[in-house]
Design an enzyme around this catalytic site. Structure first.
Site, PDB file in Angstrom:
ATOM      1  CE  LYS A 113      -4.518   0.607   0.146  1.00 40.93           C
ATOM      2  NZ  LYS A 113      -5.576  -0.292  -0.324  1.00 40.93           N
TER       3      LYS A 113
HETATM    4  P1  NAD Z   1     -12.671   7.624  -2.763  1.00 40.15           P
HETATM    5  O1  NAD Z   1     -11.664   8.624  -2.432  1.00 40.15           O
HETATM    6  O2  NAD Z   1     -13.115   7.461  -4.172  1.00 40.15           O
HETATM    7  O3  NAD Z   1     -13.984   7.844  -1.865  1.00 40.15           O
HETATM    8  C1  NAD Z   1     -13.936   7.939  -0.473  1.00 40.15           C
HETATM    9  C2  NAD Z   1     -15.279   8.447   0.006  1.00 40.15           C
HETATM   10  O4  NAD Z   1     -15.300   8.432   1.431  1.00 40.15           O
HETATM   11  C3  NAD Z   1     -15.578   9.885  -0.414  1.00 40.15           C
HETATM   12  O5  NAD Z   1     -16.944  10.010  -0.727  1.00 40.15           O
HETATM   13  C4  NAD Z   1     -15.237  10.671   0.841  1.00 40.15           C
HETATM   14  O6  NAD Z   1     -15.918  11.908   0.930  1.00 40.15           O
HETATM   15  C5  NAD Z   1     -15.717   9.706   1.889  1.00 40.15           C
HETATM   16  N1  NAD Z   1     -15.148   9.973   3.213  1.00 40.15           N
HETATM   17  C6  NAD Z   1     -13.885  10.315   3.539  1.00 40.15           C
HETATM   18  N2  NAD Z   1     -13.782  10.522   4.852  1.00 40.15           N
HETATM   19  C7  NAD Z   1     -15.002  10.286   5.372  1.00 40.15           C
HETATM   20  C8  NAD Z   1     -15.526  10.338   6.663  1.00 40.15           C
HETATM   21  N3  NAD Z   1     -14.758  10.655   7.719  1.00 40.15           N
HETATM   22  N4  NAD Z   1     -16.842  10.046   6.845  1.00 40.15           N
HETATM   23  C9  NAD Z   1     -17.604   9.720   5.780  1.00 40.15           C
HETATM   24  N5  NAD Z   1     -17.163   9.641   4.521  1.00 40.15           N
HETATM   25  C10 NAD Z   1     -15.873   9.937   4.324  1.00 40.15           C
HETATM   26  O7  NAD Z   1     -12.101   6.224  -2.197  1.00 40.15           O
HETATM   27  P2  NAD Z   1     -12.541   4.751  -2.614  1.00 40.15           P
HETATM   28  O8  NAD Z   1     -11.594   4.284  -3.646  1.00 40.15           O
HETATM   29  O9  NAD Z   1     -13.999   4.705  -2.881  1.00 40.15           O
HETATM   30  O10 NAD Z   1     -12.215   3.926  -1.284  1.00 40.15           O
HETATM   31  C11 NAD Z   1     -13.147   3.790  -0.220  1.00 40.15           C
HETATM   32  C12 NAD Z   1     -12.761   2.589   0.641  1.00 40.15           C
HETATM   33  O11 NAD Z   1     -12.744   1.403  -0.161  1.00 40.15           O
HETATM   34  C13 NAD Z   1     -11.378   2.664   1.289  1.00 40.15           C
HETATM   35  O12 NAD Z   1     -11.418   1.996   2.526  1.00 40.15           O
HETATM   36  C14 NAD Z   1     -10.496   1.890   0.321  1.00 40.15           C
HETATM   37  O13 NAD Z   1      -9.322   1.406   0.921  1.00 40.15           O
HETATM   38  C15 NAD Z   1     -11.468   0.771  -0.031  1.00 40.15           C
HETATM   39  N6  NAD Z   1     -11.161   0.078  -1.286  1.00 40.15           N
HETATM   40  C16 NAD Z   1     -11.034   0.762  -2.461  1.00 40.15           C
HETATM   41  C17 NAD Z   1     -10.788   0.056  -3.639  1.00 40.15           C
HETATM   42  C18 NAD Z   1     -10.731   0.741  -4.981  1.00 40.15           C
HETATM   43  O14 NAD Z   1     -10.673   0.046  -5.986  1.00 40.15           O
HETATM   44  N7  NAD Z   1     -10.779   2.052  -5.075  1.00 40.15           N
HETATM   45  C19 NAD Z   1     -10.628  -1.334  -3.604  1.00 40.15           C
HETATM   46  C20 NAD Z   1     -10.770  -2.005  -2.395  1.00 40.15           C
HETATM   47  C21 NAD Z   1     -11.040  -1.290  -1.244  1.00 40.15           C
END
Ligand code: NAD
Length: 424
Positions: A113
């Site tokens: 990561k």
């Molecule tokens: P992103 O940046 O696209 O979206 C994150 C979202 O969370 C945004 O809407 C943001 O406003 C919101 N957020 C941030 N802080 C917050 C808070 N304190 N309270 C409420 N909402 C909050 O990120 P993403 O890629 O969608 O990732 C989200 C989660 O999924 C993370 O835990 C990431 O590790 C996990 N994840 C992502 C992927 C991927 O392919 N992008 C794959 C597996 C897991």
């Protein structure tokens, strides 16, 4: 006897949480002492200073990290996070979970990561590009298509992956699409990658609701986080006929028991950047959203939002961990004791993203590209197999679903380390 390392480098609540999960799983499968610490701790990390010239002529130095947890089973794989609260410990925990996830779903990858301490919303487009390129420049000798392959995570996206791929390719002197995944299609990105994590979450939710004999058309869903994963999960679940009654981002949430108009919400966020003041329902806080009565609760933002304070107040039937590490160890115990909530653990629930990243990497290495249907069909087949293996492990050893998933992931990494032996 193995001697435990006391790792001050990664010291943080979230790293301790990942370590506690590991210890419990290692105990459950009687992992030999000689293999424990070798399997548990990250292999190596790189911390870098990233000076960026700002629009006003000043220079800000950002701090960035990359942690490679396991390189025994293939190149390491994992996203890069741009967020103001990133710590080395958080990145290490996320790298550890990537190892178990890749292993659980049978990908030839270890876990890694990356992260930069920055609020990307505070940067201009130019500043963001400079920061992304600088980060990749610093990583050139640490990563590579056969060493460590980054992808998007919180605060990063396709465009950033494109800049990073370009920076790496310019450095080595030829195009290397396989150095990152989650790229734009025009640079060798895969069909279906943008929606892969959410599509996978929704598919597993559908399957688990079938097991619970709950028709998905009667299900109500609350989703915390409306970024890549949260919004794609919402769209896919709505596509299956579920009703999305609440969504949120870091500015707060919206609740509408009649169902949220997702197209309207997405268009609003496209222009306004955040959900604040979106008029598609009543405003609610992120805390209240988690406690709403619903069939499916989907945390899709950051770690440690379900804690000992709110675990007893959850009113969902299925908790689908789209985010990594949303449930603390104490909350996990409360949910287990309650016994009325089925939990799809993060390492299984959000694995669709890394599965399609793997497909993207394969397509890049072979320069042979697949259609979207092929990608999604292959993704669902892998998820079905992983789900079946977790359910079997659960029944066989009377484990919780998280313990079943983690023991499968950890055992395979430990077996590989055992078979490779120790370099004298
Ligand atoms: P992103 O940046 O696209 O979206 C994150 C979202 O969370 C945004 O809407 C943001 O406003 C919101 N957020 C941030 N802080 C917050 C808070 N304190 N309270 C409420 N909402 C909050 O990120 P993403 O890629 O969608 O990732 C989200 C989660 O999924 C993370 O835990 C990431 O590790 C996990 N994840 C992502 C992927 C991927 O392919 N992008 C794959 C597996 C897991």
């Amino acid at each position: 006897m193995s001697k435990a390392i006391v790792s001050s480098l990664y010291d943080s609540e979230v790293f301790k949480m990942a370590c506690r999960q590991f210890d419990k799983a290692a105990d459950a499968i009687n992992l030999p002492d000689a293999l424990r610490d070798r399997t548990k701790y990250p292999r190596r990390c790189l911390a870098v200073a990233l000076p960026v010239k700002r629009a006003d002529g000043s220079v800000t130095v950002f701090e960035g990290y990359r942690v490679q947890h396991n390189l025994s089973t293939g190149p390491s794989k994992g996203g890069i996070r741009f967020h103001q609260h990133v710590t080395l410990g958080e990145v290490a925990a996320l790298a550890m979970w990537m190892s178990w996830k890749c292993s659980l779903v049978g990908l030839p990858y270890g876990g890694a990561k990356g992260g930069v301490i920055v609020d990307p919303n505070q940067l201009t487009e130019n500043e963001l590009e400079h920061l992304s390129r600088r980060y990749m420049q610093e990583m050139v000798n640490f990563i590579g298509p056969h060493t460590d392959v980054p992808a998007p995570d919180v605060g990063t996206n396709e465009k950033i992956m494109g800049w990073m791929m370009d920076t790496y390719s310019n450095h080595v002197g030829h195009v290397v699409p396989a150095v990152v995944t989650g790229k734009p299609i025009s640079l060798g990105g895969s069909q279906g990658r943008r929606e892969a994590t959410g599509a996978g979450v929704a598919y597993l939710v559908k399957k688990y609701l079938e097991d619970l004999k709950i028709p998905i058309t009667k299900a109500t869903v609350a989703i915390q986080g409306f970024g890549n994963v949260g919004s794609e999960t919402a769209l896919a679940l709505a596509g299956y006929g579920a009703k999305i009654i609440a969504i949120s981002d870091y500015t707060g949430g919206i609740h509408n028991p009649k169902g949220i108009d997702l197209k309207k919400a997405l268009t609003y966020v496209q222009y306004q950047k955040v959900l604040r003041d979106f008029d598609g329902g009543e405003p609610i806080s992120n805390e209240t959203l988690l406690e709403l009565k619903c069939t499916v609760l989907v945390p899709a933002a950051l770690e440690r939002v379900i804690t000992e304070k709110n675990a007893s107040k959850l009113r969902c039937r299925l908790l689908a961990e789209a985010a990594n590490g949303p449930t603390t160890n104490a909350a996990d115990r409360i949910i287990e004791d309650r016994g009325d909530i089925e939990l799809i653990p993060d390492v299984l629930c959000n694995s669709g993203g890394v599965v399609v990243s793997y497909f993207e990497w394969l397509q890049n290495l072979s320069s042979f590209y697949w259609g979207r249907d092929e990608v999604i069909t292959k993704l669902f087949a892998i998820l079905d197999k992983a789900k079946d293996s977790v359910e079997y492990q659960m029944r066989k050893f009377k484990f919780s679903r998280r313990l079943a998933a983690l023991t499968l992931g950890i055992q395979r990494v430990a077996d590989a380390k055992q078979s490779r032996g120790l370099f004298p």
